[in-house]
Design a protein around this motif. Structure first.
Motif, PDB file in Angstrom:
ATOM      1  N   GLN A 114       0.831  -1.208   0.000  1.00  0.00           N
ATOM      2  CA  GLN A 114       0.000   0.000   0.000  1.00  0.00           C
ATOM      3  C   GLN A 114       0.867   1.261   0.000  1.00  0.00           C
ATOM      4  OE1 GLN A 114      -2.331  -0.743   3.549  1.00  0.00           O
ATOM      5  NE2 GLN A 114      -4.071  -1.493   2.353  1.00  0.00           N
ATOM      6  N   HIS A 115       1.904   1.241   0.802  1.00  0.00           N
ATOM      7  CA  HIS A 115       2.817   2.388   0.887  1.00  0.00           C
ATOM      8  C   HIS A 115       3.507   2.625  -0.455  1.00  0.00           C
ATOM      9  CE1 HIS A 115       5.450   5.290   2.775  1.00  0.00           C
ATOM     10  NE2 HIS A 115       6.506   4.640   2.334  1.00  0.00           N
ATOM     11  N   ASN A 116       3.952   1.555  -1.077  1.00  0.00           N
ATOM     12  CA  ASN A 116       4.617   1.661  -2.381  1.00  0.00           C
ATOM     13  C   ASN A 116       3.656   2.213  -3.439  1.00  0.00           C
ATOM     14  OD1 ASN A 116       7.158   1.132  -3.736  1.00  0.00           O
ATOM     15  ND2 ASN A 116       6.026  -0.403  -4.916  1.00  0.00           N
ATOM     16  N   ALA A 117       2.435   1.720  -3.436  1.00  0.00           N
ATOM     17  CA  ALA A 117       1.439   2.209  -4.403  1.00  0.00           C
ATOM     18  C   ALA A 117       1.170   3.699  -4.200  1.00  0.00           C
ATOM     19  CB  ALA A 117       0.138   1.414  -4.270  1.00  0.00           C
ATOM     20  N   LYS A 118       1.102   4.128  -2.946  1.00  0.00           N
ATOM     21  CA  LYS A 118       0.884   5.552  -2.649  1.00  0.00           C
ATOM     22  C   LYS A 118       2.059   6.387  -3.168  1.00  0.00           C
ATOM     23  CE  LYS A 118       0.341   8.686   1.259  1.00  0.00           C
ATOM     24  NZ  LYS A 118       0.416   8.781   2.721  1.00  0.00           N
ATOM     25  N   LEU A 119       3.276   5.914  -2.943  1.00  0.00           N
ATOM     26  CA  LEU A 119       4.461   6.643  -3.417  1.00  0.00           C
ATOM     27  C   LEU A 119       4.471   6.744  -4.940  1.00  0.00           C
ATOM     28  CD1 LEU A 119       7.236   5.120  -1.132  1.00  0.00           C
ATOM     29  CD2 LEU A 119       6.311   7.453  -1.031  1.00  0.00           C
ATOM     30  N   LEU A 120       4.164   5.638  -5.603  1.00  0.00           N
ATOM     31  CA  LEU A 120       4.230   5.608  -7.067  1.00  0.00           C
ATOM     32  C   LEU A 120       3.039   6.302  -7.723  1.00  0.00           C
ATOM     33  CD1 LEU A 120       5.682   2.028  -7.662  1.00  0.00           C
ATOM     34  CD2 LEU A 120       6.884   4.235  -7.758  1.00  0.00           C
ATOM     35  N   SER A 121       1.981   6.563  -6.963  1.00  0.00           N
ATOM     36  CA  SER A 121       0.794   7.195  -7.546  1.00  0.00           C
ATOM     37  C   SER A 121       1.065   8.613  -8.041  1.00  0.00           C
ATOM     38  CB  SER A 121      -0.364   7.205  -6.534  1.00  0.00           C
ATOM     39  OG  SER A 121      -0.095   8.118  -5.477  1.00  0.00           O
ATOM     40  N   GLN A 122       2.141   9.220  -7.593  1.00  0.00           N
ATOM     41  CA  GLN A 122       2.466  10.575  -8.048  1.00  0.00           C
ATOM     42  C   GLN A 122       3.169  10.589  -9.403  1.00  0.00           C
ATOM     43  OE1 GLN A 122       5.485  12.493  -5.437  1.00  0.00           O
ATOM     44  NE2 GLN A 122       5.643  10.468  -4.508  1.00  0.00           N
ATOM     45  N   PHE A 123       3.430   9.392  -9.948  1.00  0.00           N
ATOM     46  CA  PHE A 123       4.098   9.279 -11.243  1.00  0.00           C
ATOM     47  C   PHE A 123       3.166   8.619 -12.254  1.00  0.00           C
ATOM     48  CE2 PHE A 123       7.444   8.874  -7.981  1.00  0.00           C
ATOM     49  CZ  PHE A 123       8.203   9.981  -8.297  1.00  0.00           C
ATOM     50  N   SER A 124       3.357   8.946 -13.517  1.00  0.00           N
ATOM     51  CA  SER A 124       2.612   8.268 -14.575  1.00  0.00           C
ATOM     52  C   SER A 124       3.170   6.848 -14.694  1.00  0.00           C
ATOM     53  CB  SER A 124       2.794   9.004 -15.909  1.00  0.00           C
ATOM     54  OG  SER A 124       4.132   8.819 -16.379  1.00  0.00           O
ATOM     55  N   PRO A 125       2.429   5.952 -15.365  1.00  0.00           N
ATOM     56  CA  PRO A 125       2.959   4.588 -15.554  1.00  0.00           C
ATOM     57  C   PRO A 125       4.342   4.588 -16.235  1.00  0.00           C
ATOM     58  CG  PRO A 125       0.626   4.630 -16.068  1.00  0.00           C
ATOM     59  CD  PRO A 125       1.044   6.065 -15.848  1.00  0.00           C
ATOM     60  N   GLY A 126       4.525   5.457 -17.212  1.00  0.00           N
ATOM     61  CA  GLY A 126       5.824   5.539 -17.887  1.00  0.00           C
ATOM     62  C   GLY A 126       6.924   6.031 -16.960  1.00  0.00           C
ATOM     63  N   GLU A 127       6.613   7.048 -16.159  1.00  0.00           N
ATOM     64  CA  GLU A 127       7.592   7.560 -15.197  1.00  0.00           C
ATOM     65  C   GLU A 127       7.943   6.500 -14.158  1.00  0.00           C
ATOM     66  OE1 GLU A 127       6.627  12.334 -14.984  1.00  0.00           O
ATOM     67  OE2 GLU A 127       5.301  10.935 -13.913  1.00  0.00           O
ATOM     68  N   THR A 128       6.941   5.737 -13.744  1.00  0.00           N
ATOM     69  CA  THR A 128       7.182   4.670 -12.770  1.00  0.00           C
ATOM     70  C   THR A 128       8.169   3.657 -13.326  1.00  0.00           C
ATOM     71  OG1 THR A 128       5.019   4.944 -11.733  1.00  0.00           O
ATOM     72  CG2 THR A 128       6.083   2.802 -11.459  1.00  0.00           C
ATOM     73  N   LEU A 129       7.959   3.245 -14.586  1.00  0.00           N
ATOM     74  CA  LEU A 129       8.879   2.292 -15.207  1.00  0.00           C
ATOM     75  C   LEU A 129      10.298   2.855 -15.283  1.00  0.00           C
ATOM     76  CD1 LEU A 129       6.678   0.847 -18.099  1.00  0.00           C
ATOM     77  CD2 LEU A 129       7.385  -0.310 -15.981  1.00  0.00           C
ATOM     78  N   ILE A 130      10.413   4.116 -15.657  1.00  0.00           N
ATOM     79  CA  ILE A 130      11.733   4.757 -15.754  1.00  0.00           C
ATOM     80  C   ILE A 130      12.373   4.855 -14.374  1.00  0.00           C
ATOM     81  CG2 ILE A 130      12.914   6.942 -16.252  1.00  0.00           C
ATOM     82  CD1 ILE A 130      10.847   7.308 -18.570  1.00  0.00           C
ATOM     83  N   LEU A 131      11.608   5.293 -13.374  1.00  0.00           N
ATOM     84  CA  LEU A 131      12.138   5.410 -12.013  1.00  0.00           C
ATOM     85  C   LEU A 131      12.655   4.069 -11.513  1.00  0.00           C
ATOM     86  CD1 LEU A 131      12.567   6.944  -9.323  1.00  0.00           C
ATOM     87  CD2 LEU A 131      10.193   6.356  -8.751  1.00  0.00           C
ATOM     88  N   LEU A 132      11.832   3.040 -11.624  1.00  0.00           N
ATOM     89  CA  LEU A 132      12.239   1.717 -11.149  1.00  0.00           C
ATOM     90  C   LEU A 132      13.450   1.197 -11.912  1.00  0.00           C
ATOM     91  CD1 LEU A 132       8.737   0.083 -10.554  1.00  0.00           C
ATOM     92  CD2 LEU A 132      10.306   1.059  -8.850  1.00  0.00           C
TER      93      LEU A 132
END
Length: 151
Positions: A114-132
């Motif tokens: 849940q915490h991870n999902a909340k953190l990643l919710s501020q990024f678009s799906p593409g940004e999330t992939l790039i960040l990770l």
């Protein structure tokens, strides 16, 4: 004097991001189970990978063995794990979670998701992939650097 911009120094930014993003989650494992960060990390490795030695946890987590030993002692006092001597090397022990440790692990994994999902919710799906991807590359780079320094 040379201008050095701390705000764009990657190790500093990563440290600041790690501190900020782990703050809420650390409150959860501290309040629910009286755990410190090292205890959570040891619990996580045993819950995720199964029985391991302290040396294996140290290698995988990049934590110092002294910190791991303290965490093991604390988790043992909480009755979250057990130690079992290895028959071939009595100086080494296999660590595994007891039922209370498994319950704490499952509970904290749910909160972590849940915490991870909340953190990643501020990024678009593409940004999330790039960040990770970027974080995983930096993490692997550190592993390669560490391994090469041992040669």
């Amino acid at each position: 004097m040379r201008d050095f911009n701390l705000a764009s120094f990657v190790p500093y930014l990563l440290n600041q991001a790690a501190e900020q993003t782990s703050l809420d989650f650390s409150t959860t494992y501290r309040d629910r189970y009286g755990m410190l960060q090292t205890e959570w990390r040891v619990l996580f490795h045993l819950g995720h990978y199964g029985a391991m030695t302290a040396t294996e946890i140290a290698r995988m987590s990049r934590m110092h063995k002294t910190k791991i030993s303290r965490a093991i002692k604390a988790l043992e006092e909480k009755r979250f794990l057990r130690r079992q001597e290895l028959s071939k090397d009595r100086r080494s022990e296999t660590l595994s979670l007891l039922p209370a440790g498994k319950r704490a692990f499952n509970d904290l994994c749910h909160v972590a998701e849940q915490h991870n999902a909340k953190l990643l919710s501020q990024f678009s799906p593409g940004e999330t992939l790039i960040l990770l991807d970027c974080l995983q590359r930096l993490s692997n780079l550190a592993e390669v650097t560490t391994d090469q320094s041992l040669l």
